[in-house]
Every structure is written in C-alpha cells, then in structure tokens.
Design a protein around this motif. Structure first.
Motif, PDB file in Angstrom:
ATOM      1  N   ILE A  81     -40.299 -29.531 -47.310  1.00  0.00           N
ATOM      2  CA  ILE A  81     -40.810 -28.160 -47.351  1.00  0.00           C
ATOM      3  C   ILE A  81     -42.267 -28.155 -47.779  1.00  0.00           C
ATOM      4  CG2 ILE A  81     -40.653 -25.938 -48.552  1.00  0.00           C
ATOM      5  CD1 ILE A  81     -37.650 -26.292 -48.683  1.00  0.00           C
ATOM      6  N   THR A  82     -42.585 -28.975 -48.756  1.00  0.00           N
ATOM      7  CA  THR A  82     -43.932 -28.938 -49.319  1.00  0.00           C
ATOM      8  C   THR A  82     -45.010 -29.336 -48.321  1.00  0.00           C
ATOM      9  OG1 THR A  82     -43.639 -31.188 -50.197  1.00  0.00           O
ATOM     10  CG2 THR A  82     -43.150 -29.341 -51.672  1.00  0.00           C
ATOM     11  N   GLU A  83     -44.666 -30.160 -47.334  1.00  0.00           N
ATOM     12  CA  GLU A  83     -45.689 -30.576 -46.378  1.00  0.00           C
ATOM     13  C   GLU A  83     -46.176 -29.421 -45.511  1.00  0.00           C
ATOM     14  OE1 GLU A  83     -42.984 -32.159 -42.571  1.00  0.00           O
ATOM     15  OE2 GLU A  83     -44.020 -33.612 -43.868  1.00  0.00           O
ATOM     16  N   LYS A  84     -45.430 -28.307 -45.506  1.00  0.00           N
ATOM     17  CA  LYS A  84     -45.831 -27.134 -44.738  1.00  0.00           C
ATOM     18  C   LYS A  84     -46.416 -26.028 -45.620  1.00  0.00           C
ATOM     19  CE  LYS A  84     -42.493 -27.976 -41.051  1.00  0.00           C
ATOM     20  NZ  LYS A  84     -41.372 -27.427 -40.236  1.00  0.00           N
ATOM     21  N   LEU A  85     -46.569 -26.323 -46.909  1.00  0.00           N
ATOM     22  CA  LEU A  85     -47.121 -25.355 -47.841  1.00  0.00           C
ATOM     23  C   LEU A  85     -48.556 -25.727 -48.211  1.00  0.00           C
ATOM     24  CD1 LEU A  85     -44.020 -24.933 -50.216  1.00  0.00           C
ATOM     25  CD2 LEU A  85     -44.663 -23.524 -48.237  1.00  0.00           C
ATOM     26  N   ASN A  86     -49.192 -24.863 -48.972  1.00  0.00           N
ATOM     27  CA  ASN A  86     -50.591 -25.068 -49.345  1.00  0.00           C
ATOM     28  C   ASN A  86     -50.729 -25.993 -50.553  1.00  0.00           C
ATOM     29  OD1 ASN A  86     -51.296 -23.035 -47.420  1.00  0.00           O
ATOM     30  ND2 ASN A  86     -50.913 -21.456 -48.958  1.00  0.00           N
ATOM     31  N   LYS A  90     -48.651 -35.711 -50.083  1.00  0.00           N
ATOM     32  CA  LYS A  90     -47.501 -36.298 -49.392  1.00  0.00           C
ATOM     33  C   LYS A  90     -46.465 -36.743 -50.413  1.00  0.00           C
ATOM     34  CE  LYS A  90     -46.124 -39.980 -46.200  1.00  0.00           C
ATOM     35  NZ  LYS A  90     -45.185 -39.080 -45.493  1.00  0.00           N
ATOM     36  N   ALA A 208     -47.278 -20.221 -49.416  1.00  0.00           N
ATOM     37  CA  ALA A 208     -47.265 -20.119 -47.959  1.00  0.00           C
ATOM     38  C   ALA A 208     -48.270 -19.110 -47.419  1.00  0.00           C
ATOM     39  CB  ALA A 208     -45.864 -19.740 -47.477  1.00  0.00           C
ATOM     40  N   ARG A 436     -43.671 -19.920 -41.345  1.00  0.00           N
ATOM     41  CA  ARG A 436     -44.477 -21.065 -41.771  1.00  0.00           C
ATOM     42  C   ARG A 436     -43.641 -22.335 -41.849  1.00  0.00           C
ATOM     43  NH1 ARG A 436     -49.278 -21.291 -45.247  1.00  0.00           N
ATOM     44  NH2 ARG A 436     -49.827 -23.517 -45.290  1.00  0.00           N
ATOM     45  N   LEU A 437     -42.384 -22.201 -42.197  1.00  0.00           N
ATOM     46  CA  LEU A 437     -41.522 -23.361 -42.408  1.00  0.00           C
ATOM     47  C   LEU A 437     -40.706 -23.757 -41.186  1.00  0.00           C
ATOM     48  CD1 LEU A 437     -40.227 -22.649 -46.032  1.00  0.00           C
ATOM     49  CD2 LEU A 437     -42.109 -24.120 -45.334  1.00  0.00           C
ATOM     50  N   ARG A 438     -40.878 -23.053 -40.086  1.00  0.00           N
ATOM     51  CA  ARG A 438     -40.106 -23.404 -38.896  1.00  0.00           C
ATOM     52  C   ARG A 438     -40.492 -24.807 -38.411  1.00  0.00           C
ATOM     53  NH1 ARG A 438     -37.031 -19.459 -36.800  1.00  0.00           N
ATOM     54  NH2 ARG A 438     -37.587 -17.299 -37.254  1.00  0.00           N
TER      55      ARG A 438
END
Length: 438
Positions: A81-86, A90, A208, A436-438
C-alpha cells in the motif's frame, strides 16, 4: 493473553478430527485475532493518553500501515500500500526460502511504530507486548522468531522515516490559536474556553491526497444578523433543534459524541471524562467488519490500514478548511443573537466550526469500508459499548456515517450546512484513496 499458543494447541487437536484445510482456516482466524488485540490495546492507550482526534488518526495510520506491510507476505500477490502513497521509501521484503511468522513481524512493526510516534503509556504497552512475544517464543524456533522480529523492525523503521518528515515535529512548536473577536469568526467556547486544537494540521503531509486543499468545500455563508440570511437561519435551526430534541435524537448525539476529553463542572468540582476518539470509533467498526466476515489476517490488516488512511487524510482536508474560514460555533452565535442561556446538548469541541470533522472523517472511512466489504453490510456497532454502554444497529457503513454526521446538528455543535459539506468532502477523500490504490 496466550492467544497464539491456544490457537496452535487447538489446531493440533483439530488436525486429528478434521481436514487440513479447515485447520488452516482456524489458524488464520486466530492470527487475525492477534491483529485485533493489537489494535484494541492501542485504542485503550489513545483513550488513556487523551490524544486529539487528528493526532490519534496519525498514530492509527502509521501503525496500521506498518502492520499491513509486514503481514502482506502471508498471502501471495498482496501488493504494498505504501508504495502508492506519498513519501514512503521502498519496503523491505523477506528473504526467499526462509521461514517467517508474518503475524509476529506485523506485531513487531506495529508496536515499534506506536512507541516512536509518541504514545506515552509505554508501561501498559510493555506488559501486553511481553505477553504476545512470549507466546511466539514458545511456539517458534529461535531462528524463525528472530528473523520475523527483524523483518517487522525494518518495516517499522521504513515507516518511521516517513513519519519523521511529515511535518508533525515542526507543528509542535506552533503558538496557540485563540481566534478573534471579529464577527462571524471562531473564538474559544464555553465551558472552558480552550484554544484551537491542531490549527496547522493542514501542514501535515497527506497519505494519498495531492494536497490538503484538494477537496476544498465551497465558501460558508457570510456572517449576518439579518433574520432572513442563510447564516442566521442556520443558527436558528441549531437552536430550534436543540430545544426540541427527541429522546431518539439525544441517543444518536450521545452515541456519536466521541469527544476524547470532556470537562464537567458542578459547583467548584471539575471532572474530566475520557472517551474514544471519532477515529477510534471507526477503527472499531473496521474490526467488527473483519470479524463478522472472518477476514484472513492480510485482509484484516488491510481493512485497518485503509480505514486509518481515510481518517488521517480526511482530518487534514477538513482542518485545512476549518482554520481557513474559521467559522464561529453555534453556541457563540445563539448566545449573542437568540438566547444567552442556550447550552448545546454536547460540549462544543475547541476548534472552528466549518466543515464538520465527524462528517468528513466518517464519510471517508465509510467509503473505503464499503469498497472492502460491500454496500449493504449490516452490523451491530459495539465499538463504544465498553466505554459508554451503548450500541446501535446499522444496515450499511453509509447509514452509520450519515447518522454520525447529523448527530452533530442534534448535539448543537454544527450547522446543517457544515455536516452536509463535511460529508461531501469525506466521500471525495475516500473515493480518491480507493482510486489511488487501484
């Protein structure tokens, strides 16, 4: 709390009488229960330490994300999830071919983050953690135990690197926000006239959202003493609603109060009451949904993480507008224009009025929970049962959010426009997170 040990003992017995598939499901349910217990102890600590609702949402967000990022490896194909957040780096991954207990890794990640984002009641946490880690030590070989703890620790450090740069530490040095005597603008409210809470929360880095102002609501009505103006009519509605409350409306207001610290005065006696935060209430609903559907550990952790993100970003968006428009609270207007003896049913929280924070964060949380568990998810909300002795039934997350929203009008602390605009803002925040998380 020998949860894991009991789970494994039960699984051994089951193995002798039922299939391996059923045994696996039983173990997974018990592993999910460890995650529920972790969240529950955090909520109790947040109540005890009396964190403001925005700060509580930050604690839930980072700890829940750390838990998910550590346990997601238990189910193949579960994305980060975190890789798609601000702002997140990694995330570490387990060493291929090595044995891990990902529930242990998630627990380690969760509590390492909780401790470092400034929870104060570390003694309460220490006793619980010692019990949980002790159970894992009894059931795992030493190398698997140490490897799992190390994974959880590295996940936590990666999450905490983001937390150190999100603006929170800098915001602690802010001056007090005391409002102004300018007509129509917020000023401290009775009974204790406290300064504005977290007035620069919009400087926090969203999870997000593109910015705190991404879903800025329309301008509130202009202040006016004209009895035909939209502003005056809004205040008059709060007053009329407040003096004619039905018992059903009172019950709704009490149920959704979620004010973490109210102060009651009786002569010279002053009493403080601690309660669950609005975010804690919805983290409780996320727990109910997971348990009711027998969600596996990974989905359980995902539900907590998405709910926490929804709460956190909604607080940032809502607080951005609260201190931009700095709208005066109904109690101030009513006491000045309509009835100087009016006292709202609920104690007015110490921050500007527009839009309603409850409306925004509950709409956001209900949107992501609906995405996870469905639109017609009926449930008994027992989140607050141990704290205020109340529970209510809802046919959907949206129904619960709508009731939470209108409860602020019943409580006499928000105008109707503010609860409506807060709900609209929250729905947009929740929908954006899902996209955002799709």
């Amino acid at each position: 709390m020998k949860i894991l040990l009991k789970a494994i003992c039960a699984s051994v017995i089951l193995l002798n009488v039922i299939t391996g598939c059923t045994r696996e499901r039983a173990v997974r349910r018990d592993e999910a229960e460890v995650l529920h217990q972790n969240q529950d102890i955090l909520t109790q600590v947040i109540i005890y330490d009396v964190f403001s609702p925005p700060v509580a949402s930050r604690i839930y967000a980072y700890s829940s994300l750390a838990s998910y990022e550590a346990i997601r490896f238990a189910k193949e194909g579960s994305p980060s999830i975190t890789e798609k957040l601000n702002g997140f780096g990694k995330m570490p991954e387990p060493v291929p071919g090595k044995e891990y207990n990902y529930t242990l890794a998630a627990t380690k990640a969760f509590f390492t983050v909780v401790r470092m984002v400034k929870v104060f009641s570390v003694d309460s946490l220490s006793a619980y953690e010692a019990s949980v880690y002790g159970n894992f030590k009894e059931t795992l070989d030493d190398s698997t135990y140490q490897r799992s703890v190390a994974l959880g620790d590295t996940v936590a450090k990666t999450v905490l690197a983001r937390a150190k740069a999100d603006g929170y530490v800098k915001s602690r040095g802010k001056p007090k926000y005391l409002g102004t005597s300018e007509p129509g603008k917020w000023r401290p409210t009775p009974p204790d006239y406290l300064d504005g809470v977290e007035w620069c929360w919009n400087t926090m880095m969203p999870m997000a959202l593109d910015s705190a102002a991404q879903f800025m609501p329309p301008r509130p009505p202009k202040y006016s003493k004209d009895t035909n103006s939209a502003f005056y009519k809004g205040a008059k509605e709060v007053f009329e609603t407040g003096i004619h409350l039905t018992e059903a409306q009172r019950e709704v207001a009490r149920f959704w109060d979620d004010n973490p610290f109210t102060i009651e005065h009786s002569g010279h006696l002053i009493m403080g009451k601690k309660k669950i935060t609005p975010g804690g209430h919805w983290m409780g609903i996320a727990a109910i949904a997971a348990k009711q559907t027998h969600a596996d550990p990974v989905k359980t952790a995902k539900g907590y993480a998405l709910t926490a993100i929804a709460l956190y970003d909604a607080f940032i968006a809502c607080w951005d507008e609260k201190y931009r428009s700095s709208v005066v609270r109904p109690v101030t207007v009513i006491n000045e224009m309509i009835d100087r003896n009016f006292v709202p049913f609920l104690q007015t929280p110490p921050f500007p009025e527009y839009p309603s924070g409850h409306s925004s964060i509950t709409a956001s949380a209900s949107t992501v929970l609906t995405h996870l568990y469905g639109a017609n998810f009926a449930f008994q909300d027992t989140s607050d049962l141990r704290y205020i002795g109340m529970q209510r039934h809802f046919n959907s997350f949206q129904e619960a959010a709508s009731e939470a929203s209108v409860s602020r009008l019943y409580g006499g602390i928000h105008y109707r426009l503010s609860v409506d605009e807060g709900a609209r803002q929250g729905k947009k925040v929740g929908a954006h997170i899902i996209q955002r998380l799709r």
